[in-house]
Design a protein around this motif. Structure first.
Motif, PDB file in Angstrom:
ATOM      1  N   ILE A   6      -5.630   3.389  45.661  1.00  0.00           N
ATOM      2  CA  ILE A   6      -5.101   4.786  46.064  1.00  0.00           C
ATOM      3  C   ILE A   6      -3.548   4.640  45.747  1.00  0.00           C
ATOM      4  CG2 ILE A   6      -4.264   5.981  48.530  1.00  0.00           C
ATOM      5  CD1 ILE A   6      -6.795   4.353  49.847  1.00  0.00           C
TER       6      ILE A   6
ATOM      7  N   SER B 289      -7.832   0.776  57.417  1.00  0.00           N
ATOM      8  CA  SER B 289      -9.005   0.783  58.183  1.00  0.00           C
ATOM      9  C   SER B 289      -8.837   0.195  59.503  1.00  0.00           C
ATOM     10  CB  SER B 289      -9.750  -0.307  57.434  1.00  0.00           C
ATOM     11  OG  SER B 289     -10.458   0.225  56.188  1.00  0.00           O
TER      12      SER B 289
ATOM     13  N   LYS C 297     -10.451   2.251  62.077  1.00  0.00           N
ATOM     14  CA  LYS C 297     -11.857   2.013  62.403  1.00  0.00           C
ATOM     15  C   LYS C 297     -12.099   1.188  63.751  1.00  0.00           C
ATOM     16  CE  LYS C 297     -12.742   1.991  57.412  1.00  0.00           C
ATOM     17  NZ  LYS C 297     -13.082   0.924  56.356  1.00  0.00           N
TER      18      LYS C 297
ATOM     19  N   GLU D 188      -5.667   9.860  48.805  1.00  0.00           N
ATOM     20  CA  GLU D 188      -6.883   9.407  49.190  1.00  0.00           C
ATOM     21  C   GLU D 188      -7.984  10.371  48.663  1.00  0.00           C
ATOM     22  OE1 GLU D 188      -8.249   6.695  51.731  1.00  0.00           O
ATOM     23  OE2 GLU D 188      -6.306   6.575  52.902  1.00  0.00           O
TER      24      GLU D 188
ATOM     25  N   TYR E 104     -14.654  -7.526  56.311  1.00  0.00           N
ATOM     26  CA  TYR E 104     -15.766  -7.442  55.267  1.00  0.00           C
ATOM     27  C   TYR E 104     -16.278  -8.436  54.821  1.00  0.00           C
ATOM     28  CZ  TYR E 104     -12.088  -3.653  55.485  1.00  0.00           C
ATOM     29  OH  TYR E 104     -11.329  -2.790  56.083  1.00  0.00           O
TER      30      TYR E 104
ATOM     31  N   GLY F 278      -6.476  -3.716  56.976  1.00  0.00           N
ATOM     32  CA  GLY F 278      -6.550  -2.559  56.402  1.00  0.00           C
ATOM     33  C   GLY F 278      -5.981  -2.696  55.172  1.00  0.00           C
ATOM     34  N   VAL F 279      -6.335  -1.748  54.104  1.00  0.00           N
ATOM     35  CA  VAL F 279      -5.649  -2.342  52.637  1.00  0.00           C
ATOM     36  C   VAL F 279      -4.290  -1.732  52.629  1.00  0.00           C
ATOM     37  CG1 VAL F 279      -8.091  -2.216  51.270  1.00  0.00           C
ATOM     38  CG2 VAL F 279      -6.726   0.221  51.866  1.00  0.00           C
TER      39      VAL F 279
HETATM   40  N1  GLN Z   1     -10.286  -1.599  53.744  1.00  0.00           N
HETATM   41  C1  GLN Z   1      -9.532  -0.269  53.826  1.00  0.00           C
HETATM   42  O1  GLN Z   1      -8.520  -0.149  54.453  1.00  0.00           O
HETATM   43  C2  GLN Z   1     -10.232   0.854  53.286  1.00  0.00           C
HETATM   44  C3  GLN Z   1      -9.747   2.176  53.612  1.00  0.00           C
HETATM   45  C4  GLN Z   1      -9.466   3.179  52.664  1.00  0.00           C
HETATM   46  N2  GLN Z   1      -8.989   4.363  53.165  1.00  0.00           N
HETATM   47  C5  GLN Z   1     -10.671   3.704  51.889  1.00  0.00           C
HETATM   48  O2  GLN Z   1     -11.412   4.182  52.440  1.00  0.00           O
HETATM   49  O3  GLN Z   1     -10.806   2.989  50.834  1.00  0.00           O
END
Ligand code: GLN
Length: 305
Positions: free
Chosen positions: A27, A63, A66, A158, A241, A258-259
């Motif tokens: 991203i 993330s 989520k 994104e 993950y 989160g990434v």
């Molecule tokens: N792991 C993440 O934080 C992924 C979220 C990112 N917005 C994606 O959909 O790829």
């Protein structure tokens, strides 16, 4: 315990790791951050907080969002939600497509992208075009901060580059597990990922999960004890993950990454923590953030085990 001193010790010890890891660049807008940052916040239920670095500096929660959407969907649907998304670790990368095909479009859990997209779809079924506002209002409430918003450039980035996510949502739709229009759902999902928060706001926003579903600041119950337990369990087993086992092994706390480089974690019935450092490990989790949390639980003895 002198939490401030412990955080300062951690801040010194992680310095050696700044050469490792890599900022997310799939991203492009996320790659613009200063890679060598470290911020950490700890918040107790009485509102006392401790921190190192600029605890008010905002970053993309990605993330971590989520956790909030899962809370909202579980609250609305209860166990019926699990007909649409499971609660087992996937053992695969966060954006993997492979399991979806042989598991008929039912994502393994709500914390991988596929599962979060389905979770958002369940909210769109109820709140239609107001879904993002509904999610953001909930986050503002749990963070006790009305100023929270999303970053339009990250959202656009994104939307323009989220090819895997488009593949995921189309695949799931082909199994009839997306009930609304692809555009509406994916736009909402990308917006929720682009929400900007600081470690201080995120630590506050996790208090209701650490405190059995009640925000200790307002005494408001947001979810039942049982649903708070389920959210924490999923954070422990699926929050990182295919590195969820490694995180549980090293840190021993429910957490969600989160990434963008943030990780939230909770010490049940005691406190919430947020750490930010944007360089990621191979599984897309903050490398220094994971190490800092490992140091925190080693130094304090505060893990769930
Ligand atoms: N792991 C993440 O934080 C992924 C979220 C990112 N917005 C994606 O959909 O790829």
């Amino acid at each position: 315990m002198n939490y401030q001193a412990i955080l300062e010790e951690i801040e010194k010890e992680i310095q050696a790791l700044f050469s490792e890891g890599k900022v997310a660049d799939y991203i492009p807008a996320l790659a613009k951050v200063d890679p060598n940052q470290f911020i950490m916040s700890v918040r107790l239920f009485d509102g006392t907080s401790f921190g190192v670095g600029d605890v008010n500096s905002k970053f993309s929660i990605q993330s971590i969002s989520k956790v909030f959407t899962f809370t909202l969907a579980l609250h609305q649907y209860g166990r019926d939600l699990y007909q649409r998304v499971g609660h087992e670790p996937s053992g695969d990368p966060f954006n993997s497509l492979v399991q979806l095909e042989y598991e008929n479009g039912i994502p393994r859990n709500p914390f991988i992208n596929a599962g979060a997209i389905v979770t958002t779809d369940t909210l769109v079924s109820i709140h239609k075009k107001y879904t993002f506002k509904f999610i953001l209002d909930f986050i503002k409430k749990v963070a006790n901060d009305d100023t929270i918003t999303y970053d339009k450039d990250i959202y656009k980035s994104e939307l323009e580059n989220g090819f895997k996510n488009f593949a995921l949502i189309n695949m799931i739709k082909s199994y009839n597990n997306i009930h609304n229009k692809i555009d509406t759902v994916i736009n909402t999902y990308f917006k929720q990922c682009s929400i900007m928060m600081s470690t201080s706001q995120l630590a506050q926003s996790m208090q209701y999960i650490a405190n059995h579903g009640v925000n200790p600041l307002t005494n408001e119950r947001l979810i039942s004890i049982s649903k708070a337990k389920r959210t924490s369990s999923l954070m422990l087993t699926c929050g990182h993950y295919d590195a969820s086992g490694d995180f549980a092994y090293k840190v021993g706390l429910p957490g969600k990454s989160g990434v963008g480089g943030g990780i939230v974690a909770i010490v049940p019935q005691k406190m919430s923590i947020c750490v930010y450092s944007p360089k990621l490990n191979a599984q897309g989790n903050s490398l220094i953030g994971t190490k800092a949390l490992e140091l925190f639980t080693s130094k304090t003895g505060l893990s769930i085990f």
